[in-house]
Design a protein around this motif. Structure first.
Motif, PDB file in Angstrom:
ATOM      1  N   ILE B 255       0.851  -1.198   0.000  1.00 23.53           N
ATOM      2  CA  ILE B 255       0.000   0.000   0.000  1.00 23.53           C
ATOM      3  C   ILE B 255       0.884   1.244   0.000  1.00 23.53           C
ATOM      4  O   ILE B 255       1.779   1.380   0.822  1.00 23.53           O
ATOM      5  N   ILE B 256       0.599   2.129  -0.949  1.00 23.28           N
ATOM      6  CA  ILE B 256       1.310   3.407  -0.975  1.00 23.28           C
ATOM      7  C   ILE B 256       0.438   4.434  -0.260  1.00 23.28           C
ATOM      8  O   ILE B 256      -0.752   4.583  -0.573  1.00 23.28           O
ATOM      9  N   ALA B 257       1.038   5.086   0.713  1.00 22.21           N
ATOM     10  CA  ALA B 257       0.265   5.996   1.572  1.00 22.21           C
ATOM     11  C   ALA B 257      -0.191   7.232   0.810  1.00 22.21           C
ATOM     12  O   ALA B 257       0.479   7.665  -0.129  1.00 22.21           O
ATOM     13  N   PRO B 289     -10.815   6.803  -1.670  1.00 20.44           N
ATOM     14  CA  PRO B 289     -10.194   6.658  -3.004  1.00 20.44           C
ATOM     15  C   PRO B 289     -10.293   7.920  -3.854  1.00 20.44           C
ATOM     16  O   PRO B 289      -9.583   8.060  -4.832  1.00 20.44           O
ATOM     17  N   GLN B 290     -11.200   8.848  -3.467  1.00 25.94           N
ATOM     18  CA  GLN B 290     -11.287  10.120  -4.203  1.00 25.94           C
ATOM     19  C   GLN B 290     -10.307  11.163  -3.653  1.00 25.94           C
ATOM     20  O   GLN B 290     -10.264  12.297  -4.118  1.00 25.94           O
ATOM     21  N   PRO B 321      -4.836   9.681  -3.365  1.00 31.02           N
ATOM     22  CA  PRO B 321      -5.276   8.566  -2.517  1.00 31.02           C
ATOM     23  C   PRO B 321      -4.185   7.519  -2.336  1.00 31.02           C
ATOM     24  O   PRO B 321      -3.261   7.403  -3.150  1.00 31.02           O
ATOM     25  N   GLY B 322      -4.306   6.765  -1.247  1.00 30.88           N
ATOM     26  CA  GLY B 322      -3.425   5.617  -1.079  1.00 30.88           C
ATOM     27  C   GLY B 322      -3.769   4.577  -2.147  1.00 30.88           C
ATOM     28  O   GLY B 322      -4.916   4.484  -2.578  1.00 30.88           O
ATOM     29  N   THR B 323      -2.783   3.826  -2.554  1.00 29.92           N
ATOM     30  CA  THR B 323      -3.045   2.823  -3.600  1.00 29.92           C
ATOM     31  C   THR B 323      -2.486   1.469  -3.193  1.00 29.92           C
ATOM     32  O   THR B 323      -1.505   1.372  -2.451  1.00 29.92           O
ATOM     33  N   LYS B 324      -3.136   0.438  -3.690  1.00 29.08           N
ATOM     34  CA  LYS B 324      -2.625  -0.928  -3.545  1.00 29.08           C
ATOM     35  C   LYS B 324      -2.619  -1.550  -4.934  1.00 29.08           C
ATOM     36  O   LYS B 324      -3.657  -1.571  -5.601  1.00 29.08           O
ATOM     37  N   ASP B 325      -1.467  -1.980  -5.348  1.00 28.63           N
ATOM     38  CA  ASP B 325      -1.287  -2.511  -6.704  1.00 28.63           C
ATOM     39  C   ASP B 325      -1.820  -1.531  -7.739  1.00 28.63           C
ATOM     40  O   ASP B 325      -2.459  -1.911  -8.731  1.00 28.63           O
ATOM     41  N   GLY B 326      -1.623  -0.260  -7.474  1.00 28.38           N
ATOM     42  CA  GLY B 326      -2.010   0.759  -8.451  1.00 28.38           C
ATOM     43  C   GLY B 326      -3.460   1.184  -8.374  1.00 28.38           C
ATOM     44  O   GLY B 326      -3.883   2.108  -9.072  1.00 28.38           O
ATOM     45  N   THR B 327      -4.254   0.538  -7.512  1.00 29.15           N
ATOM     46  CA  THR B 327      -5.680   0.877  -7.408  1.00 29.15           C
ATOM     47  C   THR B 327      -5.920   1.713  -6.149  1.00 29.15           C
ATOM     48  O   THR B 327      -5.463   1.332  -5.067  1.00 29.15           O
ATOM     49  N   PRO B 328      -6.614   2.861  -6.296  1.00 28.63           N
ATOM     50  CA  PRO B 328      -6.886   3.672  -5.103  1.00 28.63           C
ATOM     51  C   PRO B 328      -7.713   2.895  -4.075  1.00 28.63           C
ATOM     52  O   PRO B 328      -8.692   2.232  -4.438  1.00 28.63           O
ATOM     53  N   VAL B 329      -7.296   2.969  -2.831  1.00 30.86           N
ATOM     54  CA  VAL B 329      -8.004   2.284  -1.750  1.00 30.86           C
ATOM     55  C   VAL B 329      -8.134   3.245  -0.567  1.00 30.86           C
ATOM     56  O   VAL B 329      -7.328   4.156  -0.419  1.00 30.86           O
ATOM     57  N   PRO B 330      -9.171   3.063   0.264  1.00 27.33           N
ATOM     58  CA  PRO B 330      -9.255   3.902   1.472  1.00 27.33           C
ATOM     59  C   PRO B 330      -8.141   3.525   2.456  1.00 27.33           C
ATOM     60  O   PRO B 330      -7.889   2.340   2.663  1.00 27.33           O
ATOM     61  N   VAL B 331      -7.505   4.528   3.028  1.00 26.61           N
ATOM     62  CA  VAL B 331      -6.409   4.286   3.975  1.00 26.61           C
ATOM     63  C   VAL B 331      -6.609   5.166   5.202  1.00 26.61           C
ATOM     64  O   VAL B 331      -6.922   6.358   5.070  1.00 26.61           O
ATOM     65  N   GLN B 332      -6.450   4.547   6.353  1.00 29.11           N
ATOM     66  CA  GLN B 332      -6.574   5.336   7.587  1.00 29.11           C
ATOM     67  C   GLN B 332      -5.233   5.992   7.909  1.00 29.11           C
ATOM     68  O   GLN B 332      -4.188   5.341   7.851  1.00 29.11           O
ATOM     69  N   VAL B 333      -5.264   7.275   8.235  1.00 32.97           N
ATOM     70  CA  VAL B 333      -4.037   7.985   8.607  1.00 32.97           C
ATOM     71  C   VAL B 333      -4.298   8.833   9.849  1.00 32.97           C
ATOM     72  O   VAL B 333      -5.442   9.129  10.187  1.00 32.97           O
TER      73      VAL B 333
END
Lengths: 176, 342
Positions: B255-257, B289-290, B321-333
């Protein structure tokens, strides 16, 4: 007389100081000059004025928790403490505390404002002028002493003294 | 009369005034009237000296100016015991505690220095404004728990990190003879090796005496909630969330933050500015993701309207947005909003 510019909201500061006593420093900064002026115009010497002012703020800090906001300015509460401190002191030295209320009715507040303002104006003077005023009038040192301390001629110190007094008179006059 | 002559004449009259021999009944000129009032001003250092005297008892632990902080620190330094046992009057020295503390801290410092334990936290300091913002990123996380004890969890070492948690860490064992004995773990990267000890506990707890699982909830140990250890929430160790250690959200592999791309500065509340209230508000939120902040909640409050100001500002922020394998995903920070007055 126009009053000194004050922070408009005593209440918030008081509540902050009641929660955390270190915030009392803000109330102290805001009110010191007027409390000192209140005491000084009735004290026999600067040392006496300083001792009694210290007593007022110690009592104020100790009883801050009992202060209840009812819309009157904080300075009014401090004046009440100052009047009690002065009355106690006067009784101790054999003076009649009744003089205090007579004095208050004879326009005492205007003079307090003027003295408090003067203290703030001295603080706002240019550094050289402020030094000369403090050395000459508070420490009562000679022109020669001040000239030696600042490494200037006596004539230059006299000029600084003249300019400083002119500045103070002008600003006091403007703000009256 | 030229200026020098005026200055000389004024000084001559000032000398008379200071000597107290001014003829009575004569109206002084305006400059001398001002001069006569100056004589009763307080001594230059009196105001500050009295302020110091009044504030002295409240300085040691108050967030005051630098000098008072040093004064408080030196006072405290004179009270705490030394390893040698000297100055042990107020806080009795326990050599074992010193030893455990020393070893624990040395291990932590070694981990931090090796770069395994933490990653760099980028800091954004908007120019000329009043707050600074930091983002905890990958490699962080935390956990916490407790069993509603009255005192903090006992100081000790956290158990091993593992991908799975079969048994949460507990300090006070309620079932001393289990039918199936399983080693306690906290969720986190198994590659991170912490020094192990038979005394499971919270590394930074001040409780070195009384066995306690801590004041949190969840049945394990600490001040937070979940099945982990520490002050956070989750099954890891530390002050953050979810799992892992070090404070902040756990970042799973791949996951990229998220990063802030529009970060307007929070305003200071009038109430806090007036009393010079400063500190850090920690907001926990999800970057969707937005690239918008949602589910914002206050993880550490500062009060006096600053929490609201921090939320108000962060709500306007926009992120990649944070991404996992290039796909935007919700990430808690976590976002730390640092309110400082300059």
């Amino acid at each position: 007389m126009k009053a000194l510019e004050r922070e408009p909201d005593d209440r918030m500061l008081i509540e902050a100081a009641q929660r955390e006593r270190s915030h009392f420093a803000e109330l102290y900064e805001q009110n010191f000059d007027r409390v000192y002026a209140f005491i000084a115009r009735r004290a026999a010497s600067r040392e006496e004025a300083q001792d009694l002012t210290a007593e007022v703020f110690h009592q104020a800090l100790a009883s801050l928790q009992s202060f209840k906001w009812q819309g009157t300015p904080f300075i009014a509460w401090l004046y009440g403490i100052a009047a009690n401190v002065l009355a106690t002191h006067w009784r101790r030295i054999g003076r009649d505390p009744e003089e205090l209320s007579e004095d208050w009715e004879q326009g005492g507040t205007d003079e307090i404002e003027r003295r408090a303002m003067l203290a703030e104006l001295v603080e706002a003077l240019l550094p050289d002028q402020r030094t000369v005023i403090i050395r000459r009038f508070i420490e009562q040192r000679s022109i020669r002493d001040v000239a030696q301390e600042l490494g200037r001629s006596e004539g230059a110190i006299k000029q600084l003294q003249l300019r400083a007094l002119e500045n103070l008179r002008e600003k006091l006059g403007v703000t009256l | 009369m030229n200026r020098q002559a005026m200055a000389d004449e004024l000084d001559r009259r000032v000398e008379v005034l200071l000597a107290g021999t001014d003829p009575a009944g004569v109206e002084p000129e305006p400059l001398l009237a001002v001069a006569s009032e100056l004589g009763m001003l307080p001594a230059p250092k009196f105001k500050n000296r009295l302020k110091d005297e009044l504030m002295e008892p409240y300085r040691a632990f108050a967030p005051a100016g630098a000098s008072s902080e040093w004064a408080g620190a030196s006072t405290l330094a004179g009270m705490v015991p030394l390893f040698s046992g000297k100055r042990a009057g107020l806080f009795p020295a326990d050599h074992r505690s010193f030893l455990v503390s020393f070893v624990s801290h040395a291990a932590l410092i070694a981990l931090i220095a090796s770069g395994i334990f933490v990653v760099r936290i980028p800091t954004i300091k908007p120019s000329g404004l009043t707050s600074e913002l930091t983002y905890p990123l990958a490699g962080h996380g935390g956990g916490g728990s407790g069993d509603h004890s009255a005192v903090q969890a006992t100081r000790g070492m956290p158990p091993k990190f593992s991908d799975q948690q079969l048994a949460p860490p507990v300090i006070v064992v309620r079932n001393p003879e289990p039918k199936l004995s399983i080693d306690a773990t906290v969720l986190g990267p198994p590659a991170v090796k912490l020094p192990q000890s038979s005394h499971i506990g919270d590394l930074i707890s001040s409780n070195i005496v009384m066995p306690s699982n801590g004041t949190g909830v969840g049945g394990a140990a600490g001040e937070g909630s979940g099945n982990g250890l520490g002050r956070g929430n989750g099954s890891g160790y530390g002050s953050g969330f979810d799992r892992g250690t070090g404070g902040g959200p756990f970042s799973r592999a791949g996951i990229i933050a998220p990063r802030a791309i529009y970060d307007p500065e929070p305003e200071y509340s009038d109430e806090a500015r007036r009393v010079k209230h400063q500190g850090v508000v920690v907001l926990a939120l999800v970057v969707d993701p937005q690239g918008k902040a949602r589910d914002i909640r206050v993880a550490r409050s500062l009060g006096m309207g600053l929490d609201e100001k921090a939320i108000e500002a962060v709500r306007k922020w926009r992120f990649t947005p944070g991404t996992k394998d290039g796909t935007p995903v919700p990430v808690q920070v976590n976002i730390e909003v640092n309110f400082r007055l300059y």
